[in-house]
Design an enzyme around this catalytic site. Structure first.
Site, PDB file in Angstrom:
ATOM      1  N   ASP A 217      34.535  37.479  36.507  1.00  0.00           N
ATOM      2  CA  ASP A 217      33.860  38.508  37.292  1.00  0.00           C
ATOM      3  C   ASP A 217      33.164  39.476  36.345  1.00  0.00           C
ATOM      4  OD1 ASP A 217      33.192  39.629  39.793  1.00  0.00           O
ATOM      5  OD2 ASP A 217      34.663  41.209  39.507  1.00  0.00           O
TER       6      ASP A 217
ATOM      7  N   HIS B  97      26.042  50.427  40.418  1.00  0.00           N
ATOM      8  CA  HIS B  97      27.485  50.427  40.682  1.00  0.00           C
ATOM      9  C   HIS B  97      28.256  51.012  39.500  1.00  0.00           C
ATOM     10  CE1 HIS B  97      31.451  49.171  41.966  1.00  0.00           C
ATOM     11  NE2 HIS B  97      31.607  48.467  40.859  1.00  0.00           N
TER      12      HIS B  97
ATOM     13  N   GLU C 291      34.190  43.874  47.643  1.00  0.00           N
ATOM     14  CA  GLU C 291      33.056  43.999  46.731  1.00  0.00           C
ATOM     15  C   GLU C 291      32.000  42.971  47.102  1.00  0.00           C
ATOM     16  OE1 GLU C 291      35.196  45.720  42.679  1.00  0.00           O
ATOM     17  OE2 GLU C 291      34.488  43.644  42.714  1.00  0.00           O
TER      18      GLU C 291
ATOM     19  N   GLU D  82      29.234  40.651  46.247  1.00  0.00           N
ATOM     20  CA  GLU D  82      28.805  40.015  45.010  1.00  0.00           C
ATOM     21  C   GLU D  82      28.037  38.729  45.304  1.00  0.00           C
ATOM     22  OE1 GLU D  82      31.556  39.663  41.816  1.00  0.00           O
ATOM     23  OE2 GLU D  82      32.855  41.282  42.517  1.00  0.00           O
TER      24      GLU D  82
ATOM     25  N   ASP E 136      34.982  39.875  45.981  1.00  0.00           N
ATOM     26  CA  ASP E 136      36.134  39.991  45.094  1.00  0.00           C
ATOM     27  C   ASP E 136      36.959  41.192  45.556  1.00  0.00           C
ATOM     28  OD1 ASP E 136      37.697  39.075  42.989  1.00  0.00           O
ATOM     29  OD2 ASP E 136      36.787  40.449  41.562  1.00  0.00           O
TER      30      ASP E 136
ATOM     31  N   ARG F 125      42.202  49.420  44.587  1.00  0.00           N
ATOM     32  CA  ARG F 125      41.725  50.468  43.693  1.00  0.00           C
ATOM     33  C   ARG F 125      42.859  51.304  43.102  1.00  0.00           C
ATOM     34  NH1 ARG F 125      36.774  48.455  42.624  1.00  0.00           N
ATOM     35  NH2 ARG F 125      35.526  48.232  44.506  1.00  0.00           N
TER      36      ARG F 125
ATOM     37  N   GLN G 230      44.590  49.326  40.445  1.00  0.00           N
ATOM     38  CA  GLN G 230      43.696  49.207  39.288  1.00  0.00           C
ATOM     39  C   GLN G 230      43.715  50.462  38.420  1.00  0.00           C
ATOM     40  OE1 GLN G 230      39.721  48.035  40.353  1.00  0.00           O
ATOM     41  NE2 GLN G 230      38.942  48.209  38.278  1.00  0.00           N
TER      42      GLN G 230
ATOM     43  N   LYS H 250      42.864  42.662  40.938  1.00  0.00           N
ATOM     44  CA  LYS H 250      41.749  41.767  41.239  1.00  0.00           C
ATOM     45  C   LYS H 250      42.177  40.306  41.345  1.00  0.00           C
ATOM     46  CE  LYS H 250      38.146  44.601  40.997  1.00  0.00           C
ATOM     47  NZ  LYS H 250      36.899  44.137  40.423  1.00  0.00           N
TER      48      LYS H 250
ATOM     49  N   THR I  97      39.811  36.161  46.143  1.00  0.00           N
ATOM     50  CA  THR I  97      38.360  36.187  46.007  1.00  0.00           C
ATOM     51  C   THR I  97      37.807  35.201  47.026  1.00  0.00           C
ATOM     52  OG1 THR I  97      38.475  36.682  43.640  1.00  0.00           O
ATOM     53  CG2 THR I  97      36.396  35.792  44.466  1.00  0.00           C
TER      54      THR I  97
ATOM     55  N   GLU J 139      32.529  53.195  46.714  1.00  0.00           N
ATOM     56  CA  GLU J 139      31.298  53.980  46.598  1.00  0.00           C
ATOM     57  C   GLU J 139      30.895  54.607  47.931  1.00  0.00           C
ATOM     58  OE1 GLU J 139      28.361  51.682  43.840  1.00  0.00           O
ATOM     59  OE2 GLU J 139      29.776  50.253  44.712  1.00  0.00           O
TER      60      GLU J 139
END
Length: 423
Positions: free
Chosen positions: A129, A136, A202, A204, A236, A240, A243, A256, A260, A366
């Site tokens: 990834d 971002h 996310e 992607e 993915d 948070r 993380q 993570k 996925t 975000e």
């Protein structure tokens, strides 16, 4: 160099009428590959055309594809993806001719998509990834560091990435279990184990490697572009709060690794040829191995919809893969720079795709600014994902015809009980 041919002709039509319908994801100019089953049978390779699937495994067995040695008989795309890129192009032409409105023979083995079960299109050998969206990376850096120095010094020079888990790459529709992990708030004296409270998605773009490289043999960006077989939508999923505690000093790990999701149809590099666009303007010159002689970004609109359990979905963002600072070819070239061997079926995730406008930011982190500004959804508000929530990504290219990716969807189910010592 452009490689447009008769398969890109916007006037071309298919004898399968649903492939000619306005707004279809799968006109005869697309022909994405996937793996399906139906009637409880084994996995087979097929191509999406309108609302149907052309069964390539059966067509190959009937001698319709001229493959000689079978390439569609293993229930996976890997054997075909490992063939030389010239064979990818010639097969696309052969299939397009069989499905063309002028085709003389129309008794092909077809299955309705509504009657099929879709599976992972390939055996995923490895998953990496990346972090390739400048917008971002700037948003995240502003959120957690100094907004004036949001990008770390290396970001404008090197595609940043980390190795994820191929074992938890799943096909669209597979439920995602809320992960457990170590959690530690800023006021906590010590960490604890528990389910993430900041579960995120996310948006992607995923690239599947077709022909890899030998160990010790780096690729140029041009060679990397040629090595990519096709693209999928990719989500993915991210925890948070897990993380934040674990990522220093080595980056994401459990936050993570739990899931996925990819879309089931692989849109080929050949199909996307008319939608290549230049990258964003470079802030600093790139090193020679990352310089691209052709425009390798892709004009793909991607939308995300969030649906609480039992409620209608609502579109919460619309972004575009053309804004990625580093293309998939640059990501792959960088991956091989040290001599790392890439294999057929390796998957590269672009990292979250965000644009400048808030509505184009590709994650809840975000969109809600780390939970500070919750979003309105049907029946409530969301800072992060709750159990029962479903997230669906849809992507397409717009032009004289539409090239669609189908859907990339997953629903959150509750976390398991935390493990502990046996009595």
């Amino acid at each position: 160099m452009s490689r447009l041919d008769e398969t890109h002709d916007p006037g071309r039509r298919s004898w399968i009428e649903s492939a000619n319908a306005p707004g279809t994801d799968f006109p005869v100019q697309n022909l994405p590959y996937g793996v399906f089953s139906h009637g409880g049978g084994p996995c087979r390779v097929g191509v999406a055309i309108g609302d149907m699937i052309l069964d390539l495994t059966a067509a190959e067995g009937q001698g319709r594809l001229g493959t000689g040695q079978p390439v569609f008989d293993t229930g996976s795309l890997n054997r075909f993806m490992a063939r030389p890129k010239e064979e990818w192009t010639s097969m696309r032409r052969r299939i397009a001719a069989l499905l063309d409105a002028a085709a003389g023979t129309r008794d092909l083995p077809l299955v309705a998509q509504a009657d099929a079960v879709l599976h992972l299109p390939a055996e995923i050998r490895g998953f990496t990834d990346f972090y390739a969206s400048r917008e971002h990376a700037t948003n995240v850096g502003s959120m957690f560091r100094d907004p004036a120095n949001a990008l770390l010094p290396n970001w404008l020079h090197v595609p940043i990435g980390y190795n994820g888990r191929a074992s938890t790459v799943v096909v669209s529709g597979t439920p995602i279990t809320r992960p457990l992990g170590q959690l530690k708030g800023p006021e906590d004296a010590a960490p604890r184990v528990g389910p993430t409270a900041k579960l995120d998605f996310e948006v992607e773009l995923g690239a599947l490697v077709g022909t890899g490289n030998a160990m010790g043999a780096p690729m140029s960006a041009a060679e990397a572009w040629e090595a990519i077989f096709g693209y999928v939508l990719l989500n993915d999923w991210s925890a948070r709060d897990i993380q934040v505690w674990e990522y220093q000093p080595l980056g994401p790990f459990l936050s993570k690794a739990f899931g996925t999701t990819i879309s089931p149809w692989v849109v080929t590099r050949d199909a996307l040829e008319p939608f290549r666009v230049p990258p964003p303007e470079r802030a600093v010159p790139l090193l020679p191995y990352l310089r691209e002689e052709t425009p390798n970004n892709l004009d793909i609109v991607i939308e995300a919809e969030l649906a609480p359990e039992g409620r209608a979905g609502r579109r919460i963002l619309r972004t575009n893969a053309r804004w990625l600072y580093y293309s998939a070819a640059q990501q792959l070239a960088h991956h091989t720079l040290s001599g790392c061997a890439m294999e057929t079926g390796d998957l590269l995730g672009s990292g979250t795709i965000s644009g400048e406008a808030r509505e184009s930011w590709g994650s809840l982190l975000e969109l809600t600014w780390n939970g500070r500004d919750p979003l309105d959804v049907e029946g409530g508000r969301r800072a992060f994902l709750e159990d029962g929530d479903s997230v669906t990504l849809r992507g397409h290219c717009d032009g004289p015809y539409r090239i669609g990716f189908g859907t990339c969807a997953g629903t959150i189910r509750p976390a398991p009980a935390a493990p502990g010592p046996r009595d």
